[in-house]
Scaffold this motif. Structure first.
Motif, PDB file in Angstrom:
ATOM      1  N   GLY A 198       6.971  -0.302 -16.472  1.00 24.82           N
ATOM      2  CA  GLY A 198       7.143  -1.717 -16.171  1.00 24.82           C
ATOM      3  C   GLY A 198       8.377  -2.344 -16.791  1.00 24.82           C
ATOM      4  N   GLY A 242      11.423  -1.917 -15.982  1.00 26.41           N
ATOM      5  CA  GLY A 242      12.396  -2.289 -14.957  1.00 26.41           C
ATOM      6  C   GLY A 242      13.342  -1.173 -14.548  1.00 26.41           C
ATOM      7  N   LYS A 243      13.015   0.061 -14.898  1.00 21.01           N
ATOM      8  CA  LYS A 243      13.911   1.194 -14.596  1.00 21.01           C
ATOM      9  C   LYS A 243      14.083   1.388 -13.092  1.00 21.01           C
ATOM     10  CE  LYS A 243      11.226   4.015 -16.923  1.00 21.01           C
ATOM     11  NZ  LYS A 243      10.144   3.057 -17.256  1.00 21.01           N
ATOM     12  N   THR A 244      12.955   1.413 -12.380  1.00 19.16           N
ATOM     13  CA  THR A 244      13.018   1.586 -10.927  1.00 19.16           C
ATOM     14  C   THR A 244      13.739   0.399 -10.279  1.00 19.16           C
ATOM     15  OG1 THR A 244      11.045   2.959 -10.866  1.00 19.16           O
ATOM     16  CG2 THR A 244      11.584   1.796  -8.838  1.00 19.16           C
ATOM     17  N   THR A 245      13.471  -0.773 -10.774  1.00 20.17           N
ATOM     18  CA  THR A 245      14.140  -1.983 -10.264  1.00 20.17           C
ATOM     19  C   THR A 245      15.651  -1.873 -10.454  1.00 20.17           C
ATOM     20  OG1 THR A 245      12.170  -3.286 -10.795  1.00 20.17           O
ATOM     21  CG2 THR A 245      14.232  -4.512 -10.500  1.00 20.17           C
TER      22      THR A 245
HETATM   23  P1  ATP Z   1       7.396   2.600 -14.081  1.00 18.83           P
HETATM   24  O1  ATP Z   1       7.781   3.722 -14.979  1.00 18.83           O
HETATM   25  O2  ATP Z   1       5.970   2.179 -14.253  1.00 18.83           O
HETATM   26  O3  ATP Z   1       7.811   2.772 -12.646  1.00 18.83           O
HETATM   27  P2  ATP Z   1       9.669   0.860 -14.399  1.00 18.83           P
HETATM   28  O4  ATP Z   1      10.358   0.715 -15.712  1.00 18.83           O
HETATM   29  O5  ATP Z   1      10.312   1.680 -13.359  1.00 18.83           O
HETATM   30  O6  ATP Z   1       8.197   1.338 -14.663  1.00 18.83           O
HETATM   31  P3  ATP Z   1       9.623  -1.191 -12.424  1.00 18.83           P
HETATM   32  O7  ATP Z   1       8.921  -0.335 -11.424  1.00 18.83           O
HETATM   33  O8  ATP Z   1      11.060  -1.478 -12.207  1.00 18.83           O
HETATM   34  O9  ATP Z   1       9.422  -0.600 -13.872  1.00 18.83           O
HETATM   35  O10 ATP Z   1       8.804  -2.529 -12.539  1.00 18.83           O
HETATM   36  C1  ATP Z   1       9.263  -3.627 -13.322  1.00 18.83           C
HETATM   37  C2  ATP Z   1       8.385  -4.844 -13.024  1.00 18.83           C
HETATM   38  O11 ATP Z   1       8.561  -5.240 -11.670  1.00 18.83           O
HETATM   39  C3  ATP Z   1       6.908  -4.594 -13.219  1.00 18.83           C
HETATM   40  O12 ATP Z   1       6.359  -5.709 -13.871  1.00 18.83           O
HETATM   41  C4  ATP Z   1       6.379  -4.484 -11.810  1.00 18.83           C
HETATM   42  O13 ATP Z   1       5.076  -4.965 -11.730  1.00 18.83           O
HETATM   43  C5  ATP Z   1       7.319  -5.370 -11.028  1.00 18.83           C
HETATM   44  N1  ATP Z   1       7.462  -4.916  -9.629  1.00 18.83           N
HETATM   45  C6  ATP Z   1       7.763  -3.659  -9.216  1.00 18.83           C
HETATM   46  N2  ATP Z   1       7.830  -3.606  -7.873  1.00 18.83           N
HETATM   47  C7  ATP Z   1       7.573  -4.846  -7.424  1.00 18.83           C
HETATM   48  C8  ATP Z   1       7.491  -5.441  -6.120  1.00 18.83           C
HETATM   49  N3  ATP Z   1       7.719  -4.718  -5.019  1.00 18.83           N
HETATM   50  N4  ATP Z   1       7.211  -6.763  -6.059  1.00 18.83           N
HETATM   51  C9  ATP Z   1       6.982  -7.482  -7.169  1.00 18.83           C
HETATM   52  N5  ATP Z   1       7.046  -6.994  -8.420  1.00 18.83           N
HETATM   53  C10 ATP Z   1       7.333  -5.693  -8.557  1.00 18.83           C
END
Ligand code: ATP
Length: 235
Positions: A42, A44-47
């Motif tokens: 969560g 934000g890496k994927t974001t």
């Molecule tokens: P993970 O390892 O769990 O994938 P991450 O570091 O990649 O974590 P992200 O997937 O970028 O994290 O998510 C960051 C935040 O954005 C989280 O709070 C998640 O709930 C939110 N989020 C992710 N996708 C969406 C979406 N499509 N719409 C709204 N919020 C989202």
């Protein structure tokens, strides 16, 4: 020029309709190096990877690839500049064959060269060219996703959780491939739950927490126990 990075983010603010996820992220991938992006679920890496490949548009800040401002560029135009995104879940077409998946990534007239290049990287794909991608094992699907990227000879590859759910021996193969690609001069930005492996091939590492970079520095520095515990462990 050597000093122009493969990728440069400055002050990037990005997220989803009602949620700001990245709160002013700055990060650099020097040309020809692998950079690990770490952080808790969560964070934000994927974001961040989606923002770099153009699936999400930042509301502030700037994204540059090899000195070119790509902040507002459509994803396919970024791909044309040599950017490749291997998404979490692999992004292959499950109902198409291995051969069809590979050919889709090839240049016109370059179909057999593409298949050759893919099979050279992952010989097992050569035995399964006519098999539907969805019927491959998880590891083979990930190899196909990697091979698809490789076929296009990208300058910069964004890799999201390539090793998720795979057997250790397959993870070894995936990381060996990434290391070889990096040694050939392709720049990498890696998100992976196998932190130690990711750090093993990365020169630089960043740690993202709640949408902010809390560490950026040599990967070796994060390998030291106390620094690791402070930024990655117990996050
Ligand atoms: P993970 O390892 O769990 O994938 P991450 O570091 O990649 O974590 P992200 O997937 O970028 O994290 O998510 C960051 C935040 O954005 C989280 O709070 C998640 O709930 C939110 N989020 C992710 N996708 C969406 C979406 N499509 N719409 C709204 N919020 C989202």
């Amino acid at each position: 020029e050597e000093t122009i990075p493969a990728l440069d983010l400055s002050g990037v603010v990005s997220g989803y309709e009602d949620t700001t996820v990245l709160r002013g992220v700055s990060l650099t991938v020097p040309r020809g190096t692998a950079v690990a992006l770490l952080g808790p679920n969560g964070a934000g890496k994927t974001t961040l990877l989606r923002t770099v490949c153009g699936l999400l548009r930042p509301t502030a800040g700037r994204v540059e690839m090899e000195g070119t401002d790509i902040t507002r560029l459509a994803p396919h135009r970024r791909a044309r500049l040599g950017l490749c995104h291997i998404p979490e879940g692999r992004g292959i077409f499950r109902s198409l064959t291995v051969r069809e998946n590979l050919i889709m990534q090839s240049f016109p007239g370059g179909e057999s060269a593409a298949i050759e290049r893919a099979v050279e990287a992952f010989p097992v794909l050569g035995e399964r060219l006519t098999q539907t991608a969805g019927t491959l094992s998880g590891g083979q699907q990930q190899m196909l996703a990697m091979a698809q990227a490789h076929v296009r000879s990208p300058k910069l590859i964004l890799v999201d959780e390539a090793s998720l759910g795979l057997a250790p021996v397959i993870v070894d193969e995936i990381f060996a491939f990434l290391q070889a690609v990096s040694a050939e001069g392709t720049s990498l930005l890696l998100v992976d739950q196998f932190v130690v492996r990711a750090l093993g091939i990365a020169t630089t590492a960043y740690v993202l927490r709640r949408g902010e970079i809390v560490f950026g520095g040599p990967a070796a520095e994060l390998m030291s126990e106390d620094v690791f515990a402070r930024y990655v462990g117990g996050a």
